[in-house]
Each structure stands twice: as structure tokens, then as C-alpha cells.
Design a protein around this motif. Structure first.
Motif, mmCIF file in Angstrom:
data_model
loop_
_atom_site.group_PDB
_atom_site.id
_atom_site.type_symbol
_atom_site.label_atom_id
_atom_site.label_comp_id
_atom_site.label_asym_id
_atom_site.label_seq_id
_atom_site.Cartn_x
_atom_site.Cartn_y
_atom_site.Cartn_z
ATOM 1 N N CYS A 59 0.634 -1.206 -0.239
ATOM 2 C CA CYS A 59 -0.061 -0.061 -0.038
ATOM 3 C C CYS A 59 0.921 1.139 -0.028
ATOM 4 O O CYS A 59 1.815 1.368 0.421
ATOM 5 N N THR A 96 1.281 2.801 6.600
ATOM 6 C CA THR A 96 1.587 1.431 7.566
ATOM 7 C C THR A 96 2.030 0.135 6.722
ATOM 8 O O THR A 96 2.084 0.144 5.580
ATOM 9 N N ASN A 144 2.590 -3.786 5.887
ATOM 10 C CA ASN A 144 1.825 -5.065 5.321
ATOM 11 C C ASN A 144 1.162 -5.703 6.638
ATOM 12 O O ASN A 144 0.118 -6.194 6.804
ATOM 13 N N HIS A 156 -1.754 -4.135 8.393
ATOM 14 C CA HIS A 156 -2.963 -4.287 7.351
ATOM 15 C C HIS A 156 -3.322 -5.588 7.644
ATOM 16 O O HIS A 156 -4.623 -5.816 7.647
#
Length: 144
Positions: A22, A26, A28, A31
């Protein structure tokens, strides 16, 4: 409820890709953890309207894993969400969900207001509205 999502995350964490997926800041891992917690939370509070939790969670997190690990990821997600569903069904009915919110019947009254009786854990309808659960079951059987 978080014990299921955290256990699922701990088993999946070693295989999460290091390459950021992304554009936001943030990681991975964040997420994947957030997606696992959201799926378990929805399963706990709204499981009658969460048709395919395993498929939904896998679709949310599969981009964070290499293709070679996706089969294992699906099996882990399926196992842990299945265990979570079994645990939720085995809990006694107290009129409240695992988060402390009052549970109400899924039906509406003749005046159009939500029924406020405590539902049975099997299908989410109170004893007065069991005929609605049976009708929904017949529609599913006819469609199959």
C-alpha cells in the motif's frame, strides 16, 4: 474474540511479504492484523449476515503474501474462522453478544419496528419469528 484474530495473525506473520503493498505509511503486518481483527469482530457481532467470512478475509489479505504461500494462507484463515464460529455457537445465550451489545431478533413487527425479543442462537430469530427462518431455509434449498 481477539485471541482468534491474534492467533491467526501469529501463524500468518512469517509469510507476509516485506515489500510494501500500500502507498500509505502502514506496514503490511498492520494491514493483515487489522483485516483479521475486523473479520473476527464482524463474525462475532453480525454472523448471520456475514455469508462467507473465510472468502472475504482471504480476499482482503492475499495481496500481502507471495503466490507460493496463498494456499497455506487460505487454509489457516479457514481453520481459525471455523474455530471462531464453533466457539460463538457454543456460547450460552444471555441476550448480549461477545462485546456486550444487546442482541435482538432479525425480524420486524407489523408496525415496521425491529423485534426486540432475544433471538435463538441457531438462526437469529426469536421463537415468535421462527417461521421466517424456515421460509429462508426453504428458499435456499429451492435455489440450490
Amino acid at each position: 474474540m481477539y485471541r482468534f484474530s491474534r492467533a491467526m495473525y501469529r501463524e500468518l506473520a512469517p509469510e507476509i511479504s516485506a515489500q510494501p503493498v500500500c502507498a500509505d505509511q502502514t506496514s503490511n503486518q498492520e494491514h493483515v492484523l487489522a483485516a483479521c481483527e475486523a473479520a473476527v469482530l464482524r463474525l462475532a457481532t453480525d454472523r448471520h449476515y456475514f455469508a462467507k467470512p473465510c472468502k472475504s478475509l482471504f480476499a482482503d489479505i492475499r495481496v500481502f503474501f507471495p503466490v507460493s504461500a496463498q494456499g497455506r494462507v487460505y487454509r489457516v484463515v479457514d481453520t481459525y474462522l471455523g474455530l471462531c464460529q464453533e466457539w460463538l455457537v457454543s456460547q450460552p445465550t444471555t441476550g448480549f453478544d461477545p462485546l456486550g451489545n444487546k442482541v435482538e431478533c432479525r425480524a420486524t413487527t407489523r408496525k415496521g419496528r425491529p423485534c426486540q425479543r432475544v433471538p435463538l442462537p441457531l438462526n437469529g430469530y426469536c421463537p415468535s419469528h421462527q417461521h421466517l427462518a424456515e421460509a429462508a431455509g426453504e428458499e435456499i434449498a429451492v435455489a440450490a
